[in-house]
Design a protein around this motif. Sequence first.
Motif, PDB file in Angstrom:
ATOM      1  N   ALA A  34     -28.914  10.610  13.561  1.00  0.00           N
ATOM      2  CA  ALA A  34     -30.334  10.863  13.837  1.00  0.00           C
ATOM      3  C   ALA A  34     -30.631  10.661  15.328  1.00  0.00           C
ATOM      4  O   ALA A  34     -31.369  11.450  15.928  1.00  0.00           O
ATOM      5  CB  ALA A  34     -31.213   9.949  12.993  1.00  0.00           C
ATOM      6  N   VAL A  35     -30.055   9.625  15.914  1.00  0.00           N
ATOM      7  CA  VAL A  35     -30.250   9.377  17.351  1.00  0.00           C
ATOM      8  C   VAL A  35     -29.643  10.515  18.164  1.00  0.00           C
ATOM      9  O   VAL A  35     -30.273  11.039  19.089  1.00  0.00           O
ATOM     10  CB  VAL A  35     -29.637   8.017  17.763  1.00  0.00           C
ATOM     11  N   LEU A  36     -28.410  10.917  17.830  1.00  0.00           N
ATOM     12  CA  LEU A  36     -27.754  11.990  18.572  1.00  0.00           C
ATOM     13  C   LEU A  36     -28.490  13.323  18.410  1.00  0.00           C
ATOM     14  O   LEU A  36     -28.652  14.065  19.386  1.00  0.00           O
ATOM     15  CB  LEU A  36     -26.297  12.131  18.133  1.00  0.00           C
ATOM     16  N   ASP A  37     -28.952  13.617  17.195  1.00  0.00           N
ATOM     17  CA  ASP A  37     -29.680  14.864  16.938  1.00  0.00           C
ATOM     18  C   ASP A  37     -30.995  14.930  17.711  1.00  0.00           C
ATOM     19  O   ASP A  37     -31.437  16.005  18.113  1.00  0.00           O
ATOM     20  CB  ASP A  37     -29.949  15.052  15.442  1.00  0.00           C
ATOM     21  N   SER A  38     -31.617  13.770  17.914  1.00  0.00           N
ATOM     22  CA  SER A  38     -32.896  13.742  18.622  1.00  0.00           C
ATOM     23  C   SER A  38     -32.709  13.724  20.136  1.00  0.00           C
ATOM     24  O   SER A  38     -33.683  13.749  20.883  1.00  0.00           O
ATOM     25  CB  SER A  38     -33.718  12.526  18.191  1.00  0.00           C
ATOM     26  N   LYS A  39     -31.412  13.657  20.572  1.00  0.00           N
ATOM     27  CA  LYS A  39     -31.068  13.662  21.996  1.00  0.00           C
ATOM     28  C   LYS A  39     -31.661  12.484  22.769  1.00  0.00           C
ATOM     29  O   LYS A  39     -31.979  12.604  23.956  1.00  0.00           O
ATOM     30  CB  LYS A  39     -31.456  14.986  22.638  1.00  0.00           C
ATOM     31  N   LEU A  40     -31.817  11.336  22.085  1.00  0.00           N
ATOM     32  CA  LEU A  40     -32.254  10.114  22.768  1.00  0.00           C
ATOM     33  C   LEU A  40     -31.174   9.680  23.748  1.00  0.00           C
ATOM     34  O   LEU A  40     -29.989   9.811  23.481  1.00  0.00           O
ATOM     35  CB  LEU A  40     -32.501   8.993  21.757  1.00  0.00           C
ATOM     36  N   LYS A  41     -31.577   9.164  24.877  1.00  0.00           N
ATOM     37  CA  LYS A  41     -30.642   8.712  25.909  1.00  0.00           C
ATOM     38  C   LYS A  41     -30.620   7.188  25.967  1.00  0.00           C
ATOM     39  O   LYS A  41     -31.584   6.539  25.589  1.00  0.00           O
ATOM     40  CB  LYS A  41     -31.059   9.249  27.288  1.00  0.00           C
ATOM     41  N   GLY A  42     -29.509   6.648  26.457  1.00  0.00           N
ATOM     42  CA  GLY A  42     -29.421   5.216  26.695  1.00  0.00           C
ATOM     43  C   GLY A  42     -28.731   4.416  25.615  1.00  0.00           C
ATOM     44  O   GLY A  42     -28.552   3.214  25.763  1.00  0.00           O
ATOM     45  N   LEU A  43     -28.327   5.056  24.538  1.00  0.00           N
ATOM     46  CA  LEU A  43     -27.618   4.336  23.475  1.00  0.00           C
ATOM     47  C   LEU A  43     -26.170   4.799  23.447  1.00  0.00           C
ATOM     48  O   LEU A  43     -25.890   5.997  23.478  1.00  0.00           O
ATOM     49  CB  LEU A  43     -28.260   4.605  22.113  1.00  0.00           C
ATOM     50  N   ASP A  44     -25.238   3.850  23.398  1.00  0.00           N
ATOM     51  CA  ASP A  44     -23.824   4.145  23.252  1.00  0.00           C
ATOM     52  C   ASP A  44     -23.378   3.618  21.899  1.00  0.00           C
ATOM     53  O   ASP A  44     -23.730   2.502  21.513  1.00  0.00           O
ATOM     54  CB  ASP A  44     -22.996   3.466  24.342  1.00  0.00           C
ATOM     55  N   PHE A  45     -22.593   4.419  21.209  1.00  0.00           N
ATOM     56  CA  PHE A  45     -22.092   4.020  19.902  1.00  0.00           C
ATOM     57  C   PHE A  45     -20.577   3.904  19.957  1.00  0.00           C
ATOM     58  O   PHE A  45     -19.907   4.775  20.495  1.00  0.00           O
ATOM     59  CB  PHE A  45     -22.484   5.049  18.836  1.00  0.00           C
ATOM     60  N   ASN A  46     -20.052   2.831  19.402  1.00  0.00           N
ATOM     61  CA  ASN A  46     -18.613   2.628  19.273  1.00  0.00           C
ATOM     62  C   ASN A  46     -18.304   2.434  17.805  1.00  0.00           C
ATOM     63  O   ASN A  46     -18.827   1.501  17.186  1.00  0.00           O
ATOM     64  CB  ASN A  46     -18.153   1.390  20.045  1.00  0.00           C
ATOM     65  N   GLU A  47     -17.459   3.296  17.266  1.00  0.00           N
ATOM     66  CA  GLU A  47     -17.099   3.149  15.866  1.00  0.00           C
ATOM     67  C   GLU A  47     -16.227   1.913  15.695  1.00  0.00           C
ATOM     68  O   GLU A  47     -15.204   1.770  16.361  1.00  0.00           O
ATOM     69  CB  GLU A  47     -16.356   4.384  15.362  1.00  0.00           C
ATOM     70  N   VAL A  48     -16.642   1.019  14.804  1.00  0.00           N
ATOM     71  CA  VAL A  48     -15.868  -0.189  14.544  1.00  0.00           C
ATOM     72  C   VAL A  48     -15.276  -0.201  13.145  1.00  0.00           C
ATOM     73  O   VAL A  48     -14.394  -0.996  12.852  1.00  0.00           O
ATOM     74  CB  VAL A  48     -16.707  -1.475  14.757  1.00  0.00           C
TER      75      VAL A  48
END
Length: 174
Positions: A62-76
């Motif tokens: 949802a964050v990526l689809d909305s093109k929000l900036k400033g968040l990094d995701f690391n798959e754990v």
Amino acid sequence: MIRVIDCIDYERSIPTYFKSSGRLSGFKKIAFVPEKIKDIPIFKVPEHTVTRIYVSDAFRNAVLDSKLKGLDFNEVWDSEITEDMARQKEQKYADMLANIEKNKGEEFDWNTAAKLMESGKAVASGKWKLQADVNGNMLIGQLAMDGSYSWVEPFYIPPVLLELNWHEIEKTML
């Protein structure tokens, strides 16, 4: 408010501990109990209430689809990966690192590596890679499990990089 959920699967996780106190410091590998986090988009665990926030794939997408900036995701953790699949993935990563190390030429220190990077070259040391962006700014890349690099433009040089031996490597197309 973010929910704190006791959901770590300790049988499938690999915890790490502080040598001095024996207290939990983190996880080399973390796994969750799927039933406990089902339909929970964002949560914390009691072991890391101050430092870690975990999100579901649905939240990330949802964050990526909305093109929000400033968040990094690391798959754990991936609930669909079996232990065998995880071992194969880790072996593939180890093989990539071994290939980087096997094909290296002359090694040099941080200062030489930085000068080479400034002159347009790329250098590597294990999972780390340095190269300049199109504007000449230093980028630090960390090798991901899929063979790509995760890049950052540092505002300081992490001390761990200063002690490594570097070698020239092919630039990554950015």
